[in-house]
Design a protein around this motif. Structure first.
Motif, PDB file in Angstrom:
ATOM      1  N   HIS A 198      -8.040   8.211   4.986  1.00  0.00           N
ATOM      2  CA  HIS A 198      -7.366   9.245   5.789  1.00  0.00           C
ATOM      3  C   HIS A 198      -8.175  10.533   5.768  1.00  0.00           C
ATOM      4  O   HIS A 198      -9.160  10.650   5.029  1.00  0.00           O
ATOM      5  CB  HIS A 198      -5.958   9.499   5.236  1.00  0.00           C
ATOM      6  N   HIS A 254       0.171   4.259   0.810  1.00  0.00           N
ATOM      7  CA  HIS A 254       0.004   5.081   2.012  1.00  0.00           C
ATOM      8  C   HIS A 254       0.725   4.472   3.213  1.00  0.00           C
ATOM      9  O   HIS A 254       1.283   5.189   4.035  1.00  0.00           O
ATOM     10  CB  HIS A 254      -1.474   5.290   2.311  1.00  0.00           C
ATOM     11  N   CYS A 255       0.712   3.137   3.305  1.00  0.00           N
ATOM     12  CA  CYS A 255       1.464   2.473   4.387  1.00  0.00           C
ATOM     13  C   CYS A 255       2.949   2.805   4.229  1.00  0.00           C
ATOM     14  O   CYS A 255       3.642   3.048   5.214  1.00  0.00           O
ATOM     15  CB  CYS A 255       1.267   0.961   4.344  1.00  0.00           C
ATOM     16  N   HIS A 289      -3.299  -0.623   8.307  1.00  0.00           N
ATOM     17  CA  HIS A 289      -3.936  -0.528   7.002  1.00  0.00           C
ATOM     18  C   HIS A 289      -5.442  -0.782   7.043  1.00  0.00           C
ATOM     19  O   HIS A 289      -5.886  -1.837   7.459  1.00  0.00           O
ATOM     20  CB  HIS A 289      -3.275  -1.506   6.021  1.00  0.00           C
ATOM     21  N   GLN A 290      -6.185   0.200   6.598  1.00  0.00           N
ATOM     22  CA  GLN A 290      -7.642   0.054   6.452  1.00  0.00           C
ATOM     23  C   GLN A 290      -8.030   0.788   5.180  1.00  0.00           C
ATOM     24  O   GLN A 290      -7.741   1.977   5.060  1.00  0.00           O
ATOM     25  CB  GLN A 290      -8.370   0.727   7.614  1.00  0.00           C
ATOM     26  N   SER A 291      -8.670   0.122   4.261  1.00  0.00           N
ATOM     27  CA  SER A 291      -8.989   0.800   3.007  1.00  0.00           C
ATOM     28  C   SER A 291     -10.184   1.730   3.153  1.00  0.00           C
ATOM     29  O   SER A 291     -10.202   2.814   2.601  1.00  0.00           O
ATOM     30  CB  SER A 291      -9.231  -0.222   1.905  1.00  0.00           C
ATOM     31  N   HIS A 294      -6.046   3.460   1.397  1.00  0.00           N
ATOM     32  CA  HIS A 294      -5.853   3.605   2.845  1.00  0.00           C
ATOM     33  C   HIS A 294      -6.564   4.907   3.235  1.00  0.00           C
ATOM     34  O   HIS A 294      -6.135   5.987   2.851  1.00  0.00           O
ATOM     35  CB  HIS A 294      -4.341   3.700   3.093  1.00  0.00           C
ATOM     36  N   CYS A 308       0.860  -1.196   0.000  1.00  0.00           N
ATOM     37  CA  CYS A 308       0.000   0.000   0.000  1.00  0.00           C
ATOM     38  C   CYS A 308       0.889   1.237   0.000  1.00  0.00           C
ATOM     39  O   CYS A 308       1.779   1.373   0.826  1.00  0.00           O
ATOM     40  CB  CYS A 308      -0.908  -0.035   1.230  1.00  0.00           C
TER      41      CYS A 308
END
Ligand SMILES: [Zn+2]
Ligand SMILES: [Zn+2]
Length: 342
Positions: free
Chosen positions: A303, A207-208, A249-251, A301, A205
């Motif tokens: 935000h 963003h990760c 991580h959470q989509s 991810h 990911c």
């Protein structure tokens, strides 16, 4: 395009490319201003409480979508957070998923939802809310999001908050909004595609990776707690932009667990309070970016982006989509990190 690892000479401006969207931003270091130069007039504006429609949000024709009352330990009574349909909606309920053609053009009805999240207190802004109030607001965001997902008609749900007239607020009483759309917004689509491409290439990911880099680099981090991290993005489009990410991580925003509401609420409130104190109550918007409802964009991810109104879009910005920021994100982060709010 040739790329070199290290910079050798400092110029008068820097173009930085957003890893996710591919967009460029300009950081005009030659025209750089000190953080204090961004302090302006307070954005909070007066409207008499006597004709404020949000003093009693339950007097409208339709019943509230949600209502949370104070609990015993709060030493207050009655409602704390209310969610109601917008009386002047941009989108309304209707038949979903119908697209029409008109010659070369495609169109669909503005089928969707437009809701308001109202917190108690005519002049009680995000930074003034108690932990119960801000956590309840976050819980209300999630609960409405989840309920609309289950209805299964819309494609994307946008949750946002405007503070100050320059940021588009027309009612002074603090409130957030939710708009559920029948289409994917272009900004989100671009970020989704960018994340997907990065994932295909690197198997991770994007963003990760950004969060991991920021943790290591340290110089742009403004705040973090156990579950969330807030930093000035490397590609800040506007001075003092801040992004808040869940550390794991959470989509989708819909994946945030109940036990994390408080951490998210604290991160959001801390950032708003720091901007409020450091820049003398700037107008701002914040919004949640999340994966859309149905398609499985697992590599995205979710935000929050907090955008203070530190500049206006002029010809260059309108003509190119490139924004010029006049403070280094690293300097903005350092300034905000130092601001003590309690
Ligand atoms: Zn009010
Ligand atoms: Zn991630």
């Amino acid at each position: 395009m040739a790329t070199k690892k290290k910079r050798t000479k400092k110029g008068i401006s820097e173009l930085r490319q957003d890893l996710v969207s591919g967009d460029w931003v300009v950081i005009a270091t030659g025209r750089a201003r000190k953080p204090h130069a961004f302090v302006g007039k307070p954005a909070a504006f007066g409207q008499p409480v006597s004709n404020c429609p949000f003093e009693n949000p339950f007097s409208v024709k339709e019943p509230p979508l949600l209502r949370y009352d104070y609990e015993k330990q709060d030493k207050k009574e009655g409602w704390a957070v209310a969610v109601v349909p917008n009386q002047f909606p941009a989108f309304t309920r209707g038949e979903c998923g119908e697209f029409y053609e008109n010659g070369p053009y495609k169109w669909t009805e503005g089928v969707g939802l437009h809701e308001l999240f109202i917190t108690r207190g005519h002049k009680k802004y995000i930074q003034d809310l108690s932990l119960f109030e801000i956590t309840t607001l976050v819980k209300a965001y999630k609960e409405r999001y989840h309920a609309i997902v289950k209805e299964g008609c819309v494609k994307y749900i946008s949750i946002f908050h405007n503070h100050g007239k320059e940021a588009g607020a027309s009612i002074a009483h603090p409130h957030s909004q939710l708009i559920a759309l029948p289409v994917l917004p272009p900004d989100v689509y671009k970020s989704l595609k960018g994340s997907e491409k990065y994932f295909e290439k690197n198997g991770r990911c994007v963003h990760c990776d950004i969060v991991a880099h920021e943790v290591k680099a340290k110089k742009r981090i403004i705040y973090e707690n156990k579950k969330f991290i807030a930093f000035a993005p490397f590609v800040s489009r506007i001075a003092f932009e801040v992004r808040i990410f869940p550390k794991s991580h959470q989509s989708s925003f819909d994946m945030m667990e109940d036990k994390d509401f408080q951490y998210f609420a604290e991160a959001l409130q801390t950032i708003i309070a720091k901007l409020h104190k450091g820049l003398n109550d700037p107008a701002f918007n914040f919004f949640i970016h999340t994966a859309p409802i149905k398609n499985s964009y697992h590599q995205y991810h979710w935000h929050v982006e907090v955008i203070p109104k530190t500049a206006v879009w002029a010809g260059f910005e309108m003509g190119t989509g490139i924004e010029i920021s006049t403070i280094m994100p690293e300097d903005a982060a350092k300034f905000l990190k130092k601001i003590k709010i309690k």
